[in-house]
Motif scaffolding. Structure first.
Motif, PDB file in Angstrom:
ATOM      1  N   CYS A 101       0.836  -1.199   0.000  1.00  0.00           N
ATOM      2  CA  CYS A 101       0.000   0.000   0.000  1.00  0.00           C
ATOM      3  C   CYS A 101       0.874   1.254   0.000  1.00  0.00           C
ATOM      4  O   CYS A 101       0.646   2.190  -0.780  1.00  0.00           O
ATOM      5  CB  CYS A 101      -0.917  -0.028   1.217  1.00  0.00           C
ATOM      6  SG  CYS A 101      -1.930   1.445   1.427  1.00  0.00           S
ATOM      7  N   LEU A 163     -11.850  -9.096  -3.510  1.00  0.00           N
ATOM      8  CA  LEU A 163     -11.240  -8.025  -2.724  1.00  0.00           C
ATOM      9  C   LEU A 163     -10.665  -6.951  -3.635  1.00  0.00           C
ATOM     10  O   LEU A 163     -10.801  -5.755  -3.377  1.00  0.00           O
ATOM     11  CB  LEU A 163     -10.140  -8.593  -1.822  1.00  0.00           C
ATOM     12  CG  LEU A 163     -10.562  -9.367  -0.576  1.00  0.00           C
ATOM     13  CD1 LEU A 163      -9.339  -9.880   0.171  1.00  0.00           C
ATOM     14  CD2 LEU A 163     -11.412  -8.496   0.345  1.00  0.00           C
ATOM     15  N   TRP A 166     -13.605  -4.992  -5.272  1.00  0.00           N
ATOM     16  CA  TRP A 166     -14.318  -4.100  -4.355  1.00  0.00           C
ATOM     17  C   TRP A 166     -13.475  -2.922  -3.892  1.00  0.00           C
ATOM     18  O   TRP A 166     -14.017  -1.868  -3.522  1.00  0.00           O
ATOM     19  CB  TRP A 166     -14.788  -4.881  -3.124  1.00  0.00           C
ATOM     20  CG  TRP A 166     -15.782  -5.960  -3.408  1.00  0.00           C
ATOM     21  CD1 TRP A 166     -16.678  -6.003  -4.437  1.00  0.00           C
ATOM     22  CD2 TRP A 166     -15.978  -7.164  -2.650  1.00  0.00           C
ATOM     23  NE1 TRP A 166     -17.416  -7.159  -4.388  1.00  0.00           N
ATOM     24  CE2 TRP A 166     -17.014  -7.887  -3.301  1.00  0.00           C
ATOM     25  CE3 TRP A 166     -15.398  -7.699  -1.513  1.00  0.00           C
ATOM     26  CZ2 TRP A 166     -17.467  -9.128  -2.831  1.00  0.00           C
ATOM     27  CZ3 TRP A 166     -15.841  -8.924  -1.046  1.00  0.00           C
ATOM     28  CH2 TRP A 166     -16.870  -9.616  -1.700  1.00  0.00           C
ATOM     29  N   THR A 167     -12.166  -3.089  -3.876  1.00  0.00           N
ATOM     30  CA  THR A 167     -11.312  -2.086  -3.226  1.00  0.00           C
ATOM     31  C   THR A 167     -10.371  -1.335  -4.167  1.00  0.00           C
ATOM     32  O   THR A 167      -9.729  -0.380  -3.733  1.00  0.00           O
ATOM     33  CB  THR A 167     -10.439  -2.766  -2.146  1.00  0.00           C
ATOM     34  OG1 THR A 167      -9.591  -3.755  -2.776  1.00  0.00           O
ATOM     35  CG2 THR A 167     -11.305  -3.447  -1.093  1.00  0.00           C
ATOM     36  N   ASP A 169     -10.584   0.847  -6.464  1.00  0.00           N
ATOM     37  CA  ASP A 169     -10.799   2.263  -6.770  1.00  0.00           C
ATOM     38  C   ASP A 169     -11.073   3.119  -5.531  1.00  0.00           C
ATOM     39  O   ASP A 169     -11.438   4.289  -5.655  1.00  0.00           O
ATOM     40  CB  ASP A 169     -11.982   2.415  -7.739  1.00  0.00           C
ATOM     41  CG  ASP A 169     -11.699   1.799  -9.094  1.00  0.00           C
ATOM     42  OD1 ASP A 169     -10.563   1.953  -9.585  1.00  0.00           O
ATOM     43  OD2 ASP A 169     -12.608   1.150  -9.659  1.00  0.00           O
ATOM     44  N   VAL A 170     -10.907   2.554  -4.329  1.00  0.00           N
ATOM     45  CA  VAL A 170     -11.278   3.276  -3.106  1.00  0.00           C
ATOM     46  C   VAL A 170     -10.436   4.534  -2.923  1.00  0.00           C
ATOM     47  O   VAL A 170     -10.949   5.595  -2.546  1.00  0.00           O
ATOM     48  CB  VAL A 170     -11.165   2.348  -1.880  1.00  0.00           C
ATOM     49  CG1 VAL A 170     -11.313   3.142  -0.580  1.00  0.00           C
ATOM     50  CG2 VAL A 170     -12.232   1.257  -1.950  1.00  0.00           C
ATOM     51  N   TRP A 171      -9.131   4.443  -3.184  1.00  0.00           N
ATOM     52  CA  TRP A 171      -8.241   5.594  -2.996  1.00  0.00           C
ATOM     53  C   TRP A 171      -7.766   6.132  -4.344  1.00  0.00           C
ATOM     54  O   TRP A 171      -6.598   6.018  -4.696  1.00  0.00           O
ATOM     55  CB  TRP A 171      -7.033   5.197  -2.139  1.00  0.00           C
ATOM     56  CG  TRP A 171      -7.341   5.113  -0.683  1.00  0.00           C
ATOM     57  CD1 TRP A 171      -8.490   5.512  -0.062  1.00  0.00           C
ATOM     58  CD2 TRP A 171      -6.481   4.589   0.341  1.00  0.00           C
ATOM     59  NE1 TRP A 171      -8.418   5.269   1.285  1.00  0.00           N
ATOM     60  CE2 TRP A 171      -7.194   4.703   1.573  1.00  0.00           C
ATOM     61  CE3 TRP A 171      -5.213   4.035   0.357  1.00  0.00           C
ATOM     62  CZ2 TRP A 171      -6.663   4.278   2.778  1.00  0.00           C
ATOM     63  CZ3 TRP A 171      -4.677   3.616   1.563  1.00  0.00           C
ATOM     64  CH2 TRP A 171      -5.390   3.743   2.764  1.00  0.00           C
ATOM     65  N   PHE A 178      -5.703   0.484  -1.641  1.00  0.00           N
ATOM     66  CA  PHE A 178      -6.536  -0.006  -0.547  1.00  0.00           C
ATOM     67  C   PHE A 178      -6.632  -1.526  -0.561  1.00  0.00           C
ATOM     68  O   PHE A 178      -6.805  -2.153   0.486  1.00  0.00           O
ATOM     69  CB  PHE A 178      -7.930   0.622  -0.627  1.00  0.00           C
ATOM     70  CG  PHE A 178      -8.740   0.470   0.628  1.00  0.00           C
ATOM     71  CD1 PHE A 178      -8.413   1.180   1.774  1.00  0.00           C
ATOM     72  CD2 PHE A 178      -9.817  -0.388   0.677  1.00  0.00           C
ATOM     73  CE1 PHE A 178      -9.151   1.034   2.941  1.00  0.00           C
ATOM     74  CE2 PHE A 178     -10.570  -0.548   1.833  1.00  0.00           C
ATOM     75  CZ  PHE A 178     -10.225   0.177   2.972  1.00  0.00           C
ATOM     76  N   SER A 179      -6.486  -2.135  -1.742  1.00  0.00           N
ATOM     77  CA  SER A 179      -6.520  -3.600  -1.853  1.00  0.00           C
ATOM     78  C   SER A 179      -5.418  -4.216  -1.002  1.00  0.00           C
ATOM     79  O   SER A 179      -5.625  -5.241  -0.328  1.00  0.00           O
ATOM     80  CB  SER A 179      -6.349  -4.030  -3.312  1.00  0.00           C
ATOM     81  OG  SER A 179      -7.349  -3.472  -4.131  1.00  0.00           O
ATOM     82  N   VAL A 182      -6.212  -4.040   2.761  1.00  0.00           N
ATOM     83  CA  VAL A 182      -7.128  -5.119   3.147  1.00  0.00           C
ATOM     84  C   VAL A 182      -6.385  -6.445   3.204  1.00  0.00           C
ATOM     85  O   VAL A 182      -6.658  -7.298   4.074  1.00  0.00           O
ATOM     86  CB  VAL A 182      -8.310  -5.179   2.163  1.00  0.00           C
ATOM     87  CG1 VAL A 182      -9.190  -6.392   2.444  1.00  0.00           C
ATOM     88  CG2 VAL A 182      -9.146  -3.908   2.248  1.00  0.00           C
TER      89      VAL A 182
END
Length: 415
Positions: A101, A163, A166-167, A169-171, A178-179, A182
């Motif tokens: 990350c 995972l 879902w994650t 494009d979060v940041w 963000f993947s 997690v």
């Protein structure tokens, strides 16, 4: 006396079954971590690397970590017990996610490669789950224990790519950052699970017992088993690591790539629910041969087209082929050593497998960039033919020895 022996085997298998449940869950969570790396590694690499030919280096670093971690895993398991090796491995998995990350947020290609290397060390520890499941089990139960632990990867095939989906494009605009965060949390959960595995510390007599390693690994049976593992896993890895980037270069979407990797992982581990039974019925050698032929078939599908459907079919057939060939080869390795020899023999086997994977993986990006997806698939055929030839030769040698022993009124030495 026979009744006492049978009772002891039943009691041992009951303990093994409890371990199998935990190890299968740990396999699922560890597989989810590796799925995140494989689904994103070449894409992040292409974004961060100074040159496109270096795009798959992060995945190669993961494989290098697999190779580098096998012998230390065996040494830690021998000295302190498997459970401590598992706990250290999950700690490295947590560090993988945090560093991955951080590397994406700061656009650091070297740090991202270090993160995937640590992920490979975690993966090396997880590779010993399948062998640990067979510790103390009866001969009849060992292939099933190995197979059922590997079946935990089915959940990884669903969880890992989801995972990412879902994650990723979060940041924004930090794709996949963000993947990896997690992923660190998933590794922490796995740590709690493996901490409860019932793996006693080895007895002092087991630390130095058994035959010399050279004597064991020069057996024809070990050579055939190790070579089939060396072929089945690296060839699968070569195609799998190249596929996401190849799909992107062919104009397909990240969602298409995630879908392909997801079902590839399901295909890798799904057959494990019955692979052990197939080995018990037909023998490990026939299952290994079937797996190698399926890997060749997957390469043939890859050569036949570049649509999303072709990529998906290639990855699915490749996964089933890997399952048969790798679990079968692992079962063959279990036939070559005594209980006190297991850690050093199993670690050496995995060192050979993942060492060869590391060598091949570093060339995969260059192979794809310079010669294309077709060349990646063409490389699969010669090693598969070699594996089938050596497997046939080892089977013939064993049958011949059995006939000679029977003619002389002797019996083969028990392992």
């Amino acid at each position: 006396m026979l009744d006492v022996t049978a009772a002891n085997e039943v009691a041992a298998d009951a303990r093994v079954r409890a371990n199998v449940v935990r190890l299968a869950a740990a396999q699922a969570l560890t597989g989810a971590n590796s799925a995140v790396i494989f689904a994103t590694g070449s894409i992040v690499g292409a974004t961060l690397a100074p040159d496109m030919s270096l795009a798959t280096v992060p995945l190669s670093m993961y494989v290098l970590g697999l190779a580098a971690g096998t012998l230390p895993t065996g040494a830690i398991s021998s000295r302190f017990g498997r459970r401590w090796a598992f706990i250290i491995g999950t700690g490295l998995g947590t560090l993988t996610g945090l560093l991955g990350c951080f590397a994406i947020l700061h656009a650091s290609f070297p740090l991202f490669c270090l993160a995937t290397f640590l992920g490979g060390l975690y993966g090396a520890v997880a590779q010993s789950y399948r062998f640990a499941a067979a510790d103390g089990a009866s001969a009849a139960y060992r292939p099933k224990a190995v197979s059922w632990v590997m079946a935990g990867g089915v959940f990884a095939g669903v969880l890992g790519p989801q995972l990412v989906q879902w994650t990723m494009d979060v940041w924004q605009p930090y794709l996949f950052a963000f993947s990896f965060l997690v992923q660190a949390a998933v590794a922490l959960i796995a740590m709690g699970i493996v901490a409860g595995v019932d793996m006693p510390k080895p007895a002092p007599a087991d630390l130095h017992g058994g035959r010399p390693l050279l004597e064991i690994v020069t057996q024809p049976r070990f050579i055939a088993a190790a070579l089939c593992g060396v072929i089945s896993y690296p060839m699968m890895n070569l195609v799998m690591t190249s596929a996401p980037l190849a799909m992107k270069l062919c104009g397909l979407s990240v969602s298409d790539s995630n879908f392909g990797i997801q079902w590839h992982i399901v295909a890798m581990y799904g057959p494990s629910f019955f692979t052990g039974a197939l080995i018990a019925r037909f023998g490990a050698r026939k299952i290994v041969a079937a797996g190698l032929l399926l890997e060749a078939g997957a390469a043939g599908i890859g050569l036949s087209g570049i649509t999303a459907m072709h990529f998906w079919a290639t990855l699915i057939v490749l996964g089933v082929g890997w399952n048969f060939s790798f679990i079968g080869a692992s079962a063959l390795v279990l036939e070559t050593h005594r209980p006190q020899e297991r850690n050093k023999v199993q670690a050496f086997n995995d060192f050979l497998v993942f060492g060869m994977m590391a060598i091949g993986s570093f060339s995969s990006g260059q192979l794809l960039a310079s010669y294309g997806w077709s060349a990646v698939n063409m490389v699969v055929f010669p090693p598969v033919l070699l594996g089938l030839a050596v497997l046939s030769l080892a089977s013939w040698t064993r049958r011949r020895k059995a006939r000679l022993d029977a003619a002389m009124g002797e019996f083969p030495d028990a392992i």
